[in-house]
Design a protein around this motif. Sequence first.
Motif, PDB file in Angstrom:
ATOM      1  N   MET A 126       0.854  -1.178   0.000  1.00  0.00           N
ATOM      2  CA  MET A 126       0.000   0.000   0.000  1.00  0.00           C
ATOM      3  C   MET A 126       0.894   1.232   0.000  1.00  0.00           C
ATOM      4  O   MET A 126       1.904   1.274   0.711  1.00  0.00           O
ATOM      5  CB  MET A 126      -0.829  -0.029   1.281  1.00  0.00           C
ATOM      6  N   GLN A 127       0.511   2.226  -0.794  1.00  0.00           N
ATOM      7  CA  GLN A 127       1.307   3.455  -0.814  1.00  0.00           C
ATOM      8  C   GLN A 127       0.578   4.532  -0.001  1.00  0.00           C
ATOM      9  O   GLN A 127      -0.628   4.728  -0.180  1.00  0.00           O
ATOM     10  CB  GLN A 127       1.479   3.917  -2.259  1.00  0.00           C
ATOM     11  N   LEU A 128       1.325   5.185   0.875  1.00  0.00           N
ATOM     12  CA  LEU A 128       0.718   6.273   1.653  1.00  0.00           C
ATOM     13  C   LEU A 128       1.249   7.609   1.139  1.00  0.00           C
ATOM     14  O   LEU A 128       2.445   7.748   0.883  1.00  0.00           O
ATOM     15  CB  LEU A 128       1.072   6.136   3.137  1.00  0.00           C
ATOM     16  N   THR A 129       0.351   8.587   1.018  1.00  0.00           N
ATOM     17  CA  THR A 129       0.788   9.915   0.584  1.00  0.00           C
ATOM     18  C   THR A 129       1.377  10.652   1.793  1.00  0.00           C
ATOM     19  O   THR A 129       1.196  10.223   2.946  1.00  0.00           O
ATOM     20  CB  THR A 129      -0.401  10.732   0.046  1.00  0.00           C
ATOM     21  N   ARG A 130       2.024  11.776   1.528  1.00  0.00           N
ATOM     22  CA  ARG A 130       2.593  12.549   2.638  1.00  0.00           C
ATOM     23  C   ARG A 130       1.473  12.987   3.601  1.00  0.00           C
ATOM     24  O   ARG A 130       1.611  12.906   4.817  1.00  0.00           O
ATOM     25  CB  ARG A 130       3.334  13.785   2.101  1.00  0.00           C
ATOM     26  N   GLU A 139     -10.317   7.512  -0.310  1.00  0.00           N
ATOM     27  CA  GLU A 139      -9.183   6.594  -0.493  1.00  0.00           C
ATOM     28  C   GLU A 139      -8.440   6.393   0.834  1.00  0.00           C
ATOM     29  O   GLU A 139      -8.011   5.292   1.172  1.00  0.00           O
ATOM     30  CB  GLU A 139      -8.213   7.144  -1.560  1.00  0.00           C
ATOM     31  N   TYR A 140      -8.301   7.490   1.588  1.00  0.00           N
ATOM     32  CA  TYR A 140      -7.627   7.420   2.897  1.00  0.00           C
ATOM     33  C   TYR A 140      -8.416   6.511   3.840  1.00  0.00           C
ATOM     34  O   TYR A 140      -7.847   5.678   4.548  1.00  0.00           O
ATOM     35  CB  TYR A 140      -7.505   8.835   3.468  1.00  0.00           C
ATOM     36  N   GLU A 141      -9.747   6.647   3.818  1.00  0.00           N
ATOM     37  CA  GLU A 141     -10.586   5.806   4.695  1.00  0.00           C
ATOM     38  C   GLU A 141     -10.452   4.336   4.337  1.00  0.00           C
ATOM     39  O   GLU A 141     -10.386   3.468   5.205  1.00  0.00           O
ATOM     40  CB  GLU A 141     -12.040   6.268   4.646  1.00  0.00           C
ATOM     41  N   GLU A 142     -10.371   4.059   3.025  1.00  0.00           N
ATOM     42  CA  GLU A 142     -10.179   2.663   2.575  1.00  0.00           C
ATOM     43  C   GLU A 142      -8.865   2.100   3.123  1.00  0.00           C
ATOM     44  O   GLU A 142      -8.799   0.964   3.578  1.00  0.00           O
ATOM     45  CB  GLU A 142     -10.091   2.619   1.048  1.00  0.00           C
ATOM     46  N   LYS A 143      -7.831   2.923   3.078  1.00  0.00           N
ATOM     47  CA  LYS A 143      -6.519   2.463   3.556  1.00  0.00           C
ATOM     48  C   LYS A 143      -6.556   2.245   5.077  1.00  0.00           C
ATOM     49  O   LYS A 143      -6.011   1.269   5.582  1.00  0.00           O
ATOM     50  CB  LYS A 143      -5.422   3.481   3.196  1.00  0.00           C
ATOM     51  N   ARG A 144      -7.194   3.155   5.791  1.00  0.00           N
ATOM     52  CA  ARG A 144      -7.283   3.011   7.250  1.00  0.00           C
ATOM     53  C   ARG A 144      -8.011   1.725   7.612  1.00  0.00           C
ATOM     54  O   ARG A 144      -7.624   1.013   8.525  1.00  0.00           O
ATOM     55  CB  ARG A 144      -8.030   4.215   7.854  1.00  0.00           C
ATOM     56  N   ALA A 163      -1.401  12.464   8.773  1.00  0.00           N
ATOM     57  CA  ALA A 163      -2.669  12.285   9.486  1.00  0.00           C
ATOM     58  C   ALA A 163      -2.582  11.095  10.435  1.00  0.00           C
ATOM     59  O   ALA A 163      -3.057  11.157  11.572  1.00  0.00           O
ATOM     60  CB  ALA A 163      -3.795  12.094   8.475  1.00  0.00           C
ATOM     61  N   ILE A 164      -1.947  10.011   9.998  1.00  0.00           N
ATOM     62  CA  ILE A 164      -1.827   8.824  10.859  1.00  0.00           C
ATOM     63  C   ILE A 164      -0.903   9.145  12.041  1.00  0.00           C
ATOM     64  O   ILE A 164      -1.191   8.803  13.188  1.00  0.00           O
ATOM     65  CB  ILE A 164      -1.311   7.598  10.061  1.00  0.00           C
ATOM     66  N   ARG A 165       0.175   9.861  11.754  1.00  0.00           N
ATOM     67  CA  ARG A 165       1.150  10.175  12.800  1.00  0.00           C
ATOM     68  C   ARG A 165       0.545  11.078  13.875  1.00  0.00           C
ATOM     69  O   ARG A 165       0.724  10.867  15.067  1.00  0.00           O
ATOM     70  CB  ARG A 165       2.365  10.865  12.168  1.00  0.00           C
ATOM     71  N   THR A 166      -0.239  12.090  13.474  1.00  0.00           N
ATOM     72  CA  THR A 166      -0.753  13.062  14.436  1.00  0.00           C
ATOM     73  C   THR A 166      -2.156  12.714  14.943  1.00  0.00           C
ATOM     74  O   THR A 166      -2.621  13.277  15.927  1.00  0.00           O
ATOM     75  CB  THR A 166      -0.826  14.466  13.781  1.00  0.00           C
ATOM     76  N   GLY A 167      -2.853  11.818  14.214  1.00  0.00           N
ATOM     77  CA  GLY A 167      -4.227  11.491  14.608  1.00  0.00           C
ATOM     78  C   GLY A 167      -5.217  12.546  14.151  1.00  0.00           C
ATOM     79  O   GLY A 167      -6.417  12.466  14.468  1.00  0.00           O
ATOM     80  N   ALA A 168      -4.754  13.527  13.398  1.00  0.00           N
ATOM     81  CA  ALA A 168      -5.656  14.576  12.903  1.00  0.00           C
ATOM     82  C   ALA A 168      -6.336  14.115  11.612  1.00  0.00           C
ATOM     83  O   ALA A 168      -5.983  13.074  11.048  1.00  0.00           O
ATOM     84  CB  ALA A 168      -4.846  15.845  12.640  1.00  0.00           C
ATOM     85  N   LYS A 171     -12.036   4.870  12.325  1.00  0.00           N
ATOM     86  CA  LYS A 171     -12.377   5.971  11.406  1.00  0.00           C
ATOM     87  C   LYS A 171     -11.739   7.272  11.880  1.00  0.00           C
ATOM     88  O   LYS A 171     -11.691   7.528  13.088  1.00  0.00           O
ATOM     89  CB  LYS A 171     -13.901   6.158  11.381  1.00  0.00           C
ATOM     90  N   PRO A 172     -11.231   8.098  10.949  1.00  0.00           N
ATOM     91  CA  PRO A 172     -10.599   9.356  11.387  1.00  0.00           C
ATOM     92  C   PRO A 172     -11.625  10.312  11.997  1.00  0.00           C
ATOM     93  O   PRO A 172     -12.799  10.261  11.655  1.00  0.00           O
ATOM     94  CB  PRO A 172     -10.031   9.933  10.091  1.00  0.00           C
TER      95      PRO A 172
END
Length: 300
Positions: free
Chosen positions: A260-264, A286-291, A269-274, A298-299
């Motif tokens: 899986m490729q993660l964008t910057r 797309e981000y939700e699918e990856k999470r 967002a994953i690092r900070t939880g924001a 869910k974010p």
Amino acid sequence: MSAESVSVEGVIRTLPETPMVDVMAGASRIEQRVLDHGFVALVDCMPRMAPEGKTADYSIVQAARVSYGEGTKQVSEDRGLVRYLLRHRHTTPFEMVEFKFHVAMPIFVARQWIRHRTANVNEYSARYSIVPDRFYRPTPESIRAQSQSNRQGGDGCVDAGTAEEFLALLERAEGLYKDYMQFTEKGVARELARTALPVSVYTEWYWKCDLHNLFHFLALRMDPHAQHEIRVYADAMYQLVKPIVPISCEAFEDYRLGSMQLTRLEVEAIRTGAALATTNKREIAEYEEKRERLGLAKPR
Ligand SMILES: Cc1cc2nc3c(=O)[nH]c(=O)nc-3n(C[C@H](O)[C@H](O)[C@H](O)COP(=O)(O)OP(=O)(O)OC[C@H]3O[C@@H](n4cnc5c(N)ncnc54)[C@H](O)[C@@H]3O)c2cc1C
């Protein structure tokens, strides 16, 4: 047993240390049927011979060792090196392996396929020869409905009545074959007469590609976003090459197909939880699918 060299008038022939075996086990063709009238057949590959006990992966390792040095020659070390190369996108050693396929597919599939420019292709000539009477017709259960979320895709099935009507339309289109034949018999050039045929008609080609570019093709065309009718060919090709380069295929599954490729923005967002720092709905989906795939909540 050590390698033996024979020198005759300055030409040095080195005999293999271990006996060489055919990686296609003596077969001239290994074929899989695809769709209703299609097939994909592996007709040759390079290297065709590998030292006994090894697979065609050996030639990737052989090429890589020009840059990395001999090191140890154990099979387990070979696997580690192949995996390292694929993980780090050191791609050229994978170009040392080539596969040649004979394929029969509908023209609308060939149109997508030909976009992959890094292969060598030789296609059946409908200027020179009569087009064979073979058309692709999906099964009633596989007539997909237009996806509402993806403009380029199908989703679920249409109702039985619509499926039946659509199949009748395809049958009428196939009926043009009779007219095509009639006009070729009347003397219309085959190169023009063929323009009356629908894109469901089958064509054939020989398609040769190195392993690096084949993996690129397979990653795109085995993906669920690729159209079903080309995906089944990609799946069949993968099954054909897997026994010949099992180590590379395992690495391909681990580091490409299943990765899986993660964008910057996603990393942040994953690092900070924001929340993801964008208002683009597609990007957020797309981000939700990856999470979800990562098993994250869910974010916020
Ligand atoms: C799901 C899906 C949907 C698609 N939808 C569309 C669409 O709507 N419309 C459409 O037109 N196409 C569409 N395509 C085709 C897509 O845009 C590519 O043309 C196709 O996937 C081939 O990819 P490629 O160019 O990377 O592969 P290849 O042609 O095999 O090239 C491999 C790599 O070599 C390099 N390369 C090759 N040739 C050149 C060159 N001349 N110049 C520079 N670099 C080169 C590039 O790095 C390239 O990635 C779709 C493809 C997929 C998988």
